[in-house]
Design a protein around this motif. Sequence first.
Motif, PDB file in Angstrom:
ATOM      1  N   GLU A 281       0.824  -1.212   0.000  1.00 22.50           N
ATOM      2  CA  GLU A 281       0.000   0.000   0.000  1.00 22.50           C
ATOM      3  C   GLU A 281       0.861   1.266   0.000  1.00 22.50           C
ATOM      4  OE1 GLU A 281      -0.476  -2.526   2.239  1.00 22.50           O
ATOM      5  OE2 GLU A 281      -2.231  -3.421   1.260  1.00 22.50           O
ATOM      6  N   ASP A 282       1.964   1.249   0.753  1.00 24.87           N
ATOM      7  CA  ASP A 282       2.857   2.410   0.787  1.00 24.87           C
ATOM      8  C   ASP A 282       3.468   2.656  -0.590  1.00 24.87           C
ATOM      9  OD1 ASP A 282       2.353   2.819   3.463  1.00 24.87           O
ATOM     10  OD2 ASP A 282       4.208   1.856   4.147  1.00 24.87           O
ATOM     11  N   PHE A 283       3.915   1.586  -1.234  1.00 18.15           N
ATOM     12  CA  PHE A 283       4.489   1.733  -2.564  1.00 18.15           C
ATOM     13  C   PHE A 283       3.435   2.232  -3.546  1.00 18.15           C
ATOM     14  CE2 PHE A 283       5.388   0.205  -6.832  1.00 18.15           C
ATOM     15  CZ  PHE A 283       6.647   0.738  -7.037  1.00 18.15           C
ATOM     16  N   GLU A 284       2.257   1.621  -3.517  1.00 24.72           N
ATOM     17  CA  GLU A 284       1.187   2.008  -4.450  1.00 24.72           C
ATOM     18  C   GLU A 284       0.786   3.465  -4.253  1.00 24.72           C
ATOM     19  OE1 GLU A 284      -1.882  -0.884  -3.748  1.00 24.72           O
ATOM     20  OE2 GLU A 284      -0.647  -2.503  -4.561  1.00 24.72           O
ATOM     21  N   ARG A 285       0.676   3.897  -3.027  1.00 22.27           N
ATOM     22  CA  ARG A 285       0.307   5.282  -2.743  1.00 22.27           C
ATOM     23  C   ARG A 285       1.374   6.238  -3.269  1.00 22.27           C
ATOM     24  NH1 ARG A 285       0.474   4.948   2.322  1.00 22.27           N
ATOM     25  NH2 ARG A 285      -1.464   3.812   2.522  1.00 22.27           N
ATOM     26  N   ALA A 286       2.633   5.911  -3.025  1.00 15.70           N
ATOM     27  CA  ALA A 286       3.725   6.787  -3.455  1.00 15.70           C
ATOM     28  C   ALA A 286       3.849   6.838  -4.977  1.00 15.70           C
ATOM     29  CB  ALA A 286       5.041   6.319  -2.828  1.00 15.70           C
ATOM     30  N   VAL A 287       3.765   5.691  -5.637  1.00 15.93           N
ATOM     31  CA  VAL A 287       3.930   5.675  -7.087  1.00 15.93           C
ATOM     32  C   VAL A 287       2.725   6.312  -7.779  1.00 15.93           C
ATOM     33  CG1 VAL A 287       2.969   3.386  -7.651  1.00 15.93           C
ATOM     34  CG2 VAL A 287       4.866   4.294  -8.998  1.00 15.93           C
ATOM     35  N   SER A 288       1.544   6.193  -7.191  1.00 17.68           N
ATOM     36  CA  SER A 288       0.343   6.791  -7.777  1.00 17.68           C
ATOM     37  C   SER A 288       0.373   8.312  -7.723  1.00 17.68           C
ATOM     38  CB  SER A 288      -0.907   6.279  -7.068  1.00 17.68           C
ATOM     39  OG  SER A 288      -1.052   4.898  -7.285  1.00 17.68           O
ATOM     40  N   ALA A 289       1.205   8.874  -6.857  1.00 20.52           N
ATOM     41  CA  ALA A 289       1.309  10.329  -6.740  1.00 20.52           C
ATOM     42  C   ALA A 289       2.212  10.946  -7.806  1.00 20.52           C
ATOM     43  CB  ALA A 289       1.819  10.693  -5.349  1.00 20.52           C
ATOM     44  N   ILE A 290       2.888  10.119  -8.584  1.00 20.48           N
ATOM     45  CA  ILE A 290       3.775  10.629  -9.632  1.00 20.48           C
ATOM     46  C   ILE A 290       2.927  10.888 -10.875  1.00 20.48           C
ATOM     47  CG2 ILE A 290       5.779  10.121 -11.090  1.00 20.48           C
ATOM     48  CD1 ILE A 290       6.745   8.244  -8.828  1.00 20.48           C
ATOM     49  N   PRO A 291       2.843  12.140 -11.337  1.00 19.80           N
ATOM     50  CA  PRO A 291       1.940  12.461 -12.445  1.00 19.80           C
ATOM     51  C   PRO A 291       2.255  11.727 -13.748  1.00 19.80           C
ATOM     52  CG  PRO A 291       2.983  14.461 -11.580  1.00 19.80           C
ATOM     53  CD  PRO A 291       3.530  13.309 -10.812  1.00 19.80           C
ATOM     54  N   GLU A 292       3.502  11.417 -13.991  1.00 22.95           N
ATOM     55  CA  GLU A 292       3.880  10.734 -15.235  1.00 22.95           C
ATOM     56  C   GLU A 292       3.470   9.263 -15.249  1.00 22.95           C
ATOM     57  OE1 GLU A 292       6.700  14.186 -14.673  1.00 22.95           O
ATOM     58  OE2 GLU A 292       5.980  12.574 -13.391  1.00 22.95           O
ATOM     59  N   VAL A 293       3.170   8.706 -14.092  1.00 21.63           N
ATOM     60  CA  VAL A 293       2.747   7.300 -14.003  1.00 21.63           C
ATOM     61  C   VAL A 293       1.254   7.246 -14.287  1.00 21.63           C
ATOM     62  CG1 VAL A 293       2.546   5.278 -12.525  1.00 21.63           C
ATOM     63  CG2 VAL A 293       4.586   6.723 -12.386  1.00 21.63           C
ATOM     64  N   GLN A 294       0.905   6.654 -15.429  1.00 23.91           N
ATOM     65  CA  GLN A 294      -0.483   6.617 -15.878  1.00 23.91           C
ATOM     66  C   GLN A 294      -1.257   5.440 -15.297  1.00 23.91           C
ATOM     67  OE1 GLN A 294      -1.742   9.200 -18.248  1.00 23.91           O
ATOM     68  NE2 GLN A 294      -0.057   9.909 -16.982  1.00 23.91           N
ATOM     69  N   THR A 295      -0.608   4.291 -15.157  1.00 24.55           N
ATOM     70  CA  THR A 295      -1.267   3.129 -14.563  1.00 24.55           C
ATOM     71  C   THR A 295      -0.292   2.414 -13.635  1.00 24.55           C
ATOM     72  OG1 THR A 295      -0.687   1.645 -16.395  1.00 24.55           O
ATOM     73  CG2 THR A 295      -2.831   2.728 -16.523  1.00 24.55           C
ATOM     74  N   VAL A 296      -0.862   1.814 -12.601  1.00 19.14           N
ATOM     75  CA  VAL A 296      -0.100   1.005 -11.646  1.00 19.14           C
ATOM     76  C   VAL A 296      -0.826  -0.330 -11.547  1.00 19.14           C
ATOM     77  CG1 VAL A 296       0.703   0.792  -9.263  1.00 19.14           C
ATOM     78  CG2 VAL A 296       0.575   3.056 -10.345  1.00 19.14           C
ATOM     79  N   GLU A 297      -0.154  -1.400 -11.926  1.00 20.87           N
ATOM     80  CA  GLU A 297      -0.759  -2.727 -11.908  1.00 20.87           C
ATOM     81  C   GLU A 297       0.078  -3.654 -11.040  1.00 20.87           C
ATOM     82  OE1 GLU A 297      -2.508  -2.573 -16.462  1.00 20.87           O
ATOM     83  OE2 GLU A 297      -0.498  -3.385 -16.116  1.00 20.87           O
ATOM     84  N   HIS A 298      -0.540  -4.235 -10.037  1.00 22.34           N
ATOM     85  CA  HIS A 298       0.114  -5.232  -9.194  1.00 22.34           C
ATOM     86  C   HIS A 298      -0.009  -6.557  -9.938  1.00 22.34           C
ATOM     87  CE1 HIS A 298       0.329  -7.350  -5.034  1.00 22.34           C
ATOM     88  NE2 HIS A 298       1.511  -7.272  -5.599  1.00 22.34           N
ATOM     89  N   VAL A 299       1.115  -7.176 -10.279  1.00 19.89           N
ATOM     90  CA  VAL A 299       1.096  -8.356 -11.141  1.00 19.89           C
ATOM     91  C   VAL A 299       1.819  -9.529 -10.493  1.00 19.89           C
ATOM     92  CG1 VAL A 299       0.913  -7.013 -13.274  1.00 19.89           C
ATOM     93  CG2 VAL A 299       3.174  -7.587 -12.386  1.00 19.89           C
ATOM     94  N   LEU A 300       1.568 -10.685 -11.039  1.00 16.80           N
ATOM     95  CA  LEU A 300       2.227 -11.914 -10.605  1.00 16.80           C
ATOM     96  C   LEU A 300       3.267 -12.264 -11.652  1.00 16.80           C
ATOM     97  CD1 LEU A 300       2.208 -14.306  -8.602  1.00 16.80           C
ATOM     98  CD2 LEU A 300       0.551 -15.404 -10.110  1.00 16.80           C
ATOM     99  N   GLY A 301       4.467 -12.558 -11.239  1.00 16.24           N
ATOM    100  CA  GLY A 301       5.507 -12.914 -12.191  1.00 16.24           C
ATOM    101  C   GLY A 301       6.857 -12.392 -11.748  1.00 16.24           C
ATOM    102  N   LEU A 302       7.714 -12.122 -12.719  1.00 20.97           N
ATOM    103  CA  LEU A 302       9.072 -11.668 -12.446  1.00 20.97           C
ATOM    104  C   LEU A 302       9.092 -10.359 -11.657  1.00 20.97           C
ATOM    105  CD1 LEU A 302      12.093 -12.137 -12.872  1.00 20.97           C
ATOM    106  CD2 LEU A 302      11.903 -10.923 -15.051  1.00 20.97           C
ATOM    107  N   TYR A 303       8.154  -9.461 -11.973  1.00 25.32           N
ATOM    108  CA  TYR A 303       8.091  -8.171 -11.289  1.00 25.32           C
ATOM    109  C   TYR A 303       6.839  -8.100 -10.429  1.00 25.32           C
ATOM    110  CZ  TYR A 303      11.988  -6.978 -14.185  1.00 25.32           C
ATOM    111  OH  TYR A 303      13.217  -6.988 -14.764  1.00 25.32           O
ATOM    112  N   ASP A 304       6.878  -7.216  -9.447  1.00 23.88           N
ATOM    113  CA  ASP A 304       5.735  -7.032  -8.555  1.00 23.88           C
ATOM    114  C   ASP A 304       4.719  -6.044  -9.128  1.00 23.88           C
ATOM    115  OD1 ASP A 304       6.752  -8.694  -6.400  1.00 23.88           O
ATOM    116  OD2 ASP A 304       8.258  -7.120  -6.116  1.00 23.88           O
ATOM    117  N   TYR A 305       5.217  -5.060  -9.881  1.00 24.76           N
ATOM    118  CA  TYR A 305       4.361  -4.024 -10.437  1.00 24.76           C
ATOM    119  C   TYR A 305       4.717  -3.759 -11.894  1.00 24.76           C
ATOM    120  CZ  TYR A 305       2.521  -3.014  -5.871  1.00 24.76           C
ATOM    121  OH  TYR A 305       1.887  -3.135  -4.666  1.00 24.76           O
ATOM    122  N   ARG A 306       3.703  -3.389 -12.631  1.00 20.45           N
ATOM    123  CA  ARG A 306       3.867  -2.941 -14.019  1.00 20.45           C
ATOM    124  C   ARG A 306       3.298  -1.535 -14.071  1.00 20.45           C
ATOM    125  NH1 ARG A 306       0.449  -3.351 -18.618  1.00 20.45           N
ATOM    126  NH2 ARG A 306       1.601  -3.346 -20.546  1.00 20.45           N
TER     127      ARG A 306
END
Length: 153
Positions: free
Chosen positions: A83-108
Amino acid sequence: MITLDEVDHRLIRSLARDATQSAGALGRHLGLSQPATWRRIKRLEEAGILRGKRLRLNREALGFGVTVFLGVKLATKGRVSLEDFERAVSAIPEVQTVEHVLGLYDYRLRVVARDLADFERVLRRRIMTLPGAGAVEANVLLSEERLTGPLGL
């Protein structure tokens, strides 16, 4: 869950192409009256099938010529809450979408920037300084095609 008939499917396809159409115009296209069309739209909204209308901006015309898909692996899952990461990354205006994913990475993330130098600035100064940000992988968008119709209806 509601049962959708062929008219509902045609209505959804028409709205997916252009959600600004009036109920009267949609009704003429579907062979329905304006009130009948309006009731179907309301029924689909109340069932959660239609969720608002979205404005699509032309990023290039606004000066954002680069789109990058960024895979982010959190460095310390136990120390930083998702939640802390999602809140912080969502505040960056250039970030259009935040997707929590399963696989090699945690977020796309879908990130827009004016050019590659601007993307590098966003990556170094904003994204890599986020709590828990670890390994990243960037994929620059070359072209984008939209599939016709929603969900193959």
